[in-house]
Design an enzyme around this catalytic site. Structure first.
Site, PDB file in Angstrom:
ATOM      1  CG  ASP A  68      13.484 -29.908  -9.486  1.00 49.93           C
ATOM      2  OD1 ASP A  68      13.714 -30.888  -8.762  1.00 49.93           O
ATOM      3  OD2 ASP A  68      12.438 -29.240  -9.433  1.00 49.93           O
ATOM      4  CB  ILE A  69      16.996 -33.984  -7.629  1.00 50.72           C
ATOM      5  CG1 ILE A  69      15.927 -33.662  -6.568  1.00 50.72           C
ATOM      6  CG2 ILE A  69      18.371 -33.492  -7.213  1.00 50.72           C
ATOM      7  CD1 ILE A  69      16.047 -34.497  -5.302  1.00 50.72           C
ATOM      8  CB  ALA A  92      16.015 -32.966   1.446  1.00 51.20           C
ATOM      9  CD  GLU A  93      11.850 -27.509   0.139  1.00 43.22           C
ATOM     10  OE1 GLU A  93      11.935 -26.877   1.209  1.00 43.22           O
ATOM     11  OE2 GLU A  93      12.071 -26.992  -0.968  1.00 43.22           O
ATOM     12  CB  SER A  94      16.216 -29.829   5.326  1.00 45.71           C
ATOM     13  OG  SER A  94      16.533 -28.458   5.535  1.00 45.71           O
ATOM     14  CB  THR A 136      16.709 -37.202   9.179  1.00 48.37           C
ATOM     15  OG1 THR A 136      16.402 -36.739  10.484  1.00 48.37           O
ATOM     16  CG2 THR A 136      15.399 -37.670   8.533  1.00 48.37           C
ATOM     17  CG  ASP A 137      17.841 -38.160  14.462  1.00 49.52           C
ATOM     18  OD1 ASP A 137      17.218 -37.328  13.773  1.00 49.52           O
ATOM     19  OD2 ASP A 137      18.401 -37.864  15.542  1.00 49.52           O
ATOM     20  CD  GLU A 138      13.361 -34.492  12.507  1.00 50.89           C
ATOM     21  OE1 GLU A 138      12.195 -34.411  12.088  1.00 50.89           O
ATOM     22  OE2 GLU A 138      14.034 -33.507  12.833  1.00 50.89           O
ATOM     23  CE1 TYR A 161      13.665 -33.375   6.214  1.00 49.70           C
ATOM     24  CE2 TYR A 161      13.551 -33.952   8.555  1.00 49.70           C
ATOM     25  CZ  TYR A 161      14.278 -33.814   7.384  1.00 49.70           C
ATOM     26  OH  TYR A 161      15.619 -34.125   7.366  1.00 49.70           O
ATOM     27  CB  SER A 164       8.889 -36.539   2.671  1.00 49.36           C
ATOM     28  OG  SER A 164       9.792 -35.681   3.354  1.00 49.36           O
ATOM     29  CE  LYS A 165      15.987 -37.033   4.240  1.00 50.14           C
ATOM     30  NZ  LYS A 165      16.888 -36.575   3.129  1.00 50.14           N
ATOM     31  NE  ARG A 293       9.071 -28.194  14.863  1.00 53.99           N
ATOM     32  CZ  ARG A 293      10.374 -28.411  14.667  1.00 53.99           C
ATOM     33  NH1 ARG A 293      10.925 -29.567  14.978  1.00 53.99           N
ATOM     34  NH2 ARG A 293      11.134 -27.467  14.149  1.00 53.99           N
ATOM     35  N   PRO A 294       3.334 -28.591  16.477  1.00 53.08           N
ATOM     36  CG  PRO A 294       1.677 -28.031  14.920  1.00 53.08           C
ATOM     37  CD  PRO A 294       3.039 -27.622  15.411  1.00 53.08           C
TER      38      PRO A 294
HETATM   39  P1  NAD Z   1      19.313 -27.494   3.525  1.00 56.52           P
HETATM   40  O1  NAD Z   1      17.861 -27.182   3.562  1.00 56.52           O
HETATM   41  O2  NAD Z   1      20.274 -26.549   4.152  1.00 56.52           O
HETATM   42  O3  NAD Z   1      19.776 -27.675   2.013  1.00 56.52           O
HETATM   43  C1  NAD Z   1      19.028 -28.387   1.074  1.00 56.52           C
HETATM   44  C2  NAD Z   1      19.617 -28.111  -0.308  1.00 56.52           C
HETATM   45  O4  NAD Z   1      18.863 -28.859  -1.269  1.00 56.52           O
HETATM   46  C3  NAD Z   1      19.516 -26.637  -0.729  1.00 56.52           C
HETATM   47  O5  NAD Z   1      20.735 -26.231  -1.324  1.00 56.52           O
HETATM   48  C4  NAD Z   1      18.383 -26.625  -1.753  1.00 56.52           C
HETATM   49  O6  NAD Z   1      18.501 -25.594  -2.718  1.00 56.52           O
HETATM   50  C5  NAD Z   1      18.544 -28.019  -2.385  1.00 56.52           C
HETATM   51  N1  NAD Z   1      17.301 -28.496  -2.998  1.00 56.52           N
HETATM   52  C6  NAD Z   1      16.057 -28.506  -2.449  1.00 56.52           C
HETATM   53  N2  NAD Z   1      15.185 -29.022  -3.325  1.00 56.52           N
HETATM   54  C7  NAD Z   1      15.877 -29.350  -4.444  1.00 56.52           C
HETATM   55  C8  NAD Z   1      15.542 -29.950  -5.699  1.00 56.52           C
HETATM   56  N3  NAD Z   1      14.277 -30.305  -5.970  1.00 56.52           N
HETATM   57  N4  NAD Z   1      16.522 -30.155  -6.599  1.00 56.52           N
HETATM   58  C9  NAD Z   1      17.802 -29.783  -6.336  1.00 56.52           C
HETATM   59  N5  NAD Z   1      18.182 -29.226  -5.175  1.00 56.52           N
HETATM   60  C10 NAD Z   1      17.237 -29.010  -4.244  1.00 56.52           C
HETATM   61  O7  NAD Z   1      19.460 -28.947   4.149  1.00 56.52           O
HETATM   62  P2  NAD Z   1      20.618 -29.554   5.066  1.00 56.52           P
HETATM   63  O8  NAD Z   1      20.349 -29.202   6.466  1.00 56.52           O
HETATM   64  O9  NAD Z   1      21.927 -29.251   4.450  1.00 56.52           O
HETATM   65  O10 NAD Z   1      20.292 -31.112   4.914  1.00 56.52           O
HETATM   66  C11 NAD Z   1      20.853 -31.858   3.830  1.00 56.52           C
HETATM   67  C12 NAD Z   1      20.344 -33.292   3.901  1.00 56.52           C
HETATM   68  O11 NAD Z   1      20.713 -33.869   5.149  1.00 56.52           O
HETATM   69  C13 NAD Z   1      18.823 -33.412   3.812  1.00 56.52           C
HETATM   70  O12 NAD Z   1      18.519 -34.518   3.019  1.00 56.52           O
HETATM   71  C14 NAD Z   1      18.386 -33.620   5.250  1.00 56.52           C
HETATM   72  O13 NAD Z   1      17.204 -34.391   5.297  1.00 56.52           O
HETATM   73  C15 NAD Z   1      19.557 -34.372   5.812  1.00 56.52           C
HETATM   74  N6  NAD Z   1      19.807 -34.204   7.253  1.00 56.52           N
HETATM   75  C16 NAD Z   1      19.914 -32.944   7.791  1.00 56.52           C
HETATM   76  C17 NAD Z   1      20.216 -32.805   9.147  1.00 56.52           C
HETATM   77  C18 NAD Z   1      20.353 -31.438   9.793  1.00 56.52           C
HETATM   78  O14 NAD Z   1      20.458 -31.366  11.011  1.00 56.52           O
HETATM   79  N7  NAD Z   1      20.403 -30.349   9.040  1.00 56.52           N
HETATM   80  C19 NAD Z   1      20.380 -33.950   9.940  1.00 56.52           C
HETATM   81  C20 NAD Z   1      20.233 -35.205   9.355  1.00 56.52           C
HETATM   82  C21 NAD Z   1      19.975 -35.319   8.007  1.00 56.52           C
HETATM   83  O1  DAU Z   2      17.302 -34.762  13.746  1.00 56.92           O
HETATM   84  C1  DAU Z   2      17.739 -34.401  12.468  1.00 56.92           C
HETATM   85  C2  DAU Z   2      16.900 -33.255  11.943  1.00 56.92           C
HETATM   86  O2  DAU Z   2      17.309 -32.092  12.677  1.00 56.92           O
HETATM   87  C3  DAU Z   2      17.075 -33.023  10.451  1.00 56.92           C
HETATM   88  O3  DAU Z   2      16.583 -34.142   9.765  1.00 56.92           O
HETATM   89  C4  DAU Z   2      16.318 -31.763  10.003  1.00 56.92           C
HETATM   90  O4  DAU Z   2      16.566 -31.508   8.633  1.00 56.92           O
HETATM   91  C5  DAU Z   2      16.811 -30.593  10.825  1.00 56.92           C
HETATM   92  O5  DAU Z   2      16.086 -29.432  10.498  1.00 56.92           O
HETATM   93  C6  DAU Z   2      16.661 -30.896  12.313  1.00 56.92           C
HETATM   94  O6  DAU Z   2      15.254 -30.981  12.672  1.00 56.92           O
HETATM   95  P1  DAU Z   2      14.701 -30.339  14.042  1.00 56.92           P
HETATM   96  O7  DAU Z   2      13.258 -30.124  13.888  1.00 56.92           O
HETATM   97  O8  DAU Z   2      15.174 -31.117  15.205  1.00 56.92           O
HETATM   98  O9  DAU Z   2      15.526 -28.937  14.000  1.00 56.92           O
HETATM   99  P2  DAU Z   2      15.105 -27.444  14.362  1.00 56.92           P
HETATM  100  O10 DAU Z   2      16.372 -26.651  14.359  1.00 56.92           O
HETATM  101  O11 DAU Z   2      13.972 -26.959  13.538  1.00 56.92           O
HETATM  102  O12 DAU Z   2      14.598 -27.587  15.860  1.00 56.92           O
HETATM  103  C7  DAU Z   2      15.434 -28.132  16.880  1.00 56.92           C
HETATM  104  C8  DAU Z   2      14.614 -28.174  18.145  1.00 56.92           C
HETATM  105  O13 DAU Z   2      14.405 -26.820  18.591  1.00 56.92           O
HETATM  106  C9  DAU Z   2      13.242 -28.773  17.984  1.00 56.92           C
HETATM  107  O14 DAU Z   2      12.912 -29.508  19.147  1.00 56.92           O
HETATM  108  C10 DAU Z   2      12.314 -27.570  17.851  1.00 56.92           C
HETATM  109  C11 DAU Z   2      13.005 -26.505  18.681  1.00 56.92           C
HETATM  110  N1  DAU Z   2      12.860 -25.116  18.207  1.00 56.92           N
HETATM  111  C12 DAU Z   2      13.138 -24.839  16.921  1.00 56.92           C
HETATM  112  C13 DAU Z   2      13.027 -23.543  16.451  1.00 56.92           C
HETATM  113  C14 DAU Z   2      13.320 -23.247  14.985  1.00 56.92           C
HETATM  114  C15 DAU Z   2      12.491 -24.121  19.114  1.00 56.92           C
HETATM  115  O15 DAU Z   2      12.256 -24.373  20.296  1.00 56.92           O
HETATM  116  N2  DAU Z   2      12.379 -22.843  18.644  1.00 56.92           N
HETATM  117  C16 DAU Z   2      12.618 -22.510  17.344  1.00 56.92           C
HETATM  118  O16 DAU Z   2      12.482 -21.321  16.964  1.00 56.92           O
END
Ligand code: NAD
Ligand code: DAU
Length: 358
Positions: A68-69, A92-94, A136-138, A161, A164-165, A293-294
């Site tokens: 765990d980090i 991260a929790e993502s 993230t851009d969020e 989310y 926290s980022k 989504r809220p």
């Molecule tokens: P993911 O949820 O697929 O993976 C997260 C990983 O982190 C998992 O392997 C999980 O086991 C690990 N993890 C979680 N909590 C941990 C802890 N306490 N200690 C050690 N490991 C832990 O996420 P992802 O989509 O690969 O995103 C990776 C990073 O990129 C995140 O920081 C996210 O905010 C960022 N990001 C994601 C996106 C996207 O579209 N997926 C876009 C922009 C930025």
């Molecule tokens: O913008 C970067 C972010 O993109 C990352 O930081 C996050 O980790 C990553 O999960 C992602 O966030 P989003 O909330 O944009 O991704 P998600 O795939 O959950 O949803 C994408 C869009 O689709 C969003 O507008 C919500 C919508 N959606 C999502 C799901 C899961 C639906 O309409 N139906 C669905 O079932």
């Protein structure tokens, strides 16, 4: 332009979607010839199978630590043992929806976890060449129908989310300004591609459509996301790590805005063209508009001119190419899909754990 070389990189969250693609990019892609140490807690989103074969193929250059980090002592001991000189922080929790249902884990890992890593790095700052933080851009909140996020856009996060980022980004900058820690930050738009856990929009819709299950689109499907193929993101991170300016934020995006409905329809249209069972039926008729989504951000769109100008990076994979590649990957990796979706995945971990733990 900087030109950094690292001997030993600590990747956090390397068993997740982007982290695993990044480790493969470095090692399999031949972009890096040093050591990678991957610390991952293996939450529901972290799968050892995402890096299957890597420990064997890169013996001596790849090490996995199940941890765990938030455990600063563990992180410190890894840094000493493996002579870590750089961090690439993905862990991260993502998932936004999970953060709405239960924000606690998001504050714990994304804020406290980042803090624990920064403290471990600060205690050994003479050894650290760079701490890169993947964000993230969020953090910028929601756009209206016009305009773009730049590196100067004020933070305005909407979900637990993204809040926290945002907090973790602020800690990164504070450690740079206060303690001189050499940090870089990337704020990226929505990624898609292989190994993404099928709770996120694109893999969820691909798998539901293949199984002829409903495709749940939130609200009216008019929210806009800026899509980037994961390999392009990995390349951007490595450019920033090797050549970026310390203390600098880089926005990374796909220049590829789509409404959610448009994304889901594109998936349906590609699947319908594939001969055989997978293509059978009117996939678009599976679309169902469900409760929104809220706090759902309306639109994200990244201006990535700065990274293009400074580091020569721009996205290379078109949405059509990337989506087709992604759909075929999920179709060809049904075992992976079954494992991550079923309780059997836990058995897979216990069978393979000893082998992959190096
Ligand atoms: P993911 O949820 O697929 O993976 C997260 C990983 O982190 C998992 O392997 C999980 O086991 C690990 N993890 C979680 N909590 C941990 C802890 N306490 N200690 C050690 N490991 C832990 O996420 P992802 O989509 O690969 O995103 C990776 C990073 O990129 C995140 O920081 C996210 O905010 C960022 N990001 C994601 C996106 C996207 O579209 N997926 C876009 C922009 C930025
Ligand atoms: O913008 C970067 C972010 O993109 C990352 O930081 C996050 O980790 C990553 O999960 C992602 O966030 P989003 O909330 O944009 O991704 P998600 O795939 O959950 O949803 C994408 C869009 O689709 C969003 O507008 C919500 C919508 N959606 C999502 C799901 C899961 C639906 O309409 N139906 C669905 O079932």
């Amino acid at each position: 332009m900087e030109n950094r070389y690292f001997e030993s990189i600590l990747v956090t969250g390397g068993c997740g979607f982007i982290g695993a693609n990044f480790i493969r990019h470095l090692l399999e892609g031949g972009h890096y010839d040093g050591r990678v140490v991957n610390i991952d807690k293996l939450t529901y989103a972290g799968n050892l199978e995402n890096l299957a074969g890597i420990a064997d193929r890169f013996e001596g250059r790849y090490h996995f630590v199940h941890g765990d980090i938030c455990d600063g002592d563990l992180v410190g001991s890894i840094m000493e043992k493996h002579a870590i000189d750089a961090f690439c922080h993905f862990a991260a929790e993502s998932h936004v929806d999970r953060s709405i249902a239960g924000p606690g884990a998001f504050v714990e890992t994304n804020v406290n976890g980042t803090f624990a890593l920064l403290e471990a790095a600060r205690e050994r700052s003479d050894k650290i060449k760079l701490f890169h933080h993947v964000s993230t851009d969020e953090v910028y909140g929601s756009l209206g129908n016009e305009g773009y996020f730049t590196e100067e856009t004020a933070y305005d996060p909407s979900s637990p989310y993204s809040a926290s980022k945002a907090a973790s980004d602020h800690l990164m900058r504070a450690y740079h300004r206060t303690y001189g820690l050499p940090v870089t930050i990337s704020n990226c738009s929505n990624n898609y591609g292989p190994y993404q856990f099928p709770e996120k929009l694109i893999p969820l819709m691909i798998l539901n459509a293949l199984d002829s299950k409903p495709l749940p689109v939130y609200g009216q499907g008019k929210n806009v996301r800026d899509w980037l193929y994961v390999e392009d993101h990995c390349h951007a991170i490595w450019q920033i790590m090797t050549h970026g300016r310390t203390g600098q934020t880089y926005n990374v995006g796909g220049r590829c805005e789509k409404t959610n409905l448009n994304v889901v329809e594109s998936i349906c249209d590609i699947l319908e063209k594939i001969p055989g069972d997978s293509g059978r039926g009117e996939k678009r008729s599976l679309i169902q508009f469900v409760k929104d989504r809220p706090g759902h951000d309306h639109r994200y769109a990244i201006n990535c001119d700065f990274i293009e100008r400074e580091l020569g990076w721009s996205p290379t994979v078109s949405f059509d190419q990337g989506l087709a590649k992604t759909i075929f990957w999920y179709m060809e990796n049904q075992d992976w899909v079954r494992n991550v979706k079923s309780g059997d995945y836990r058995n897979w971990i216990s069978q393979h754990y000893g082998k992959d733990r190096k």
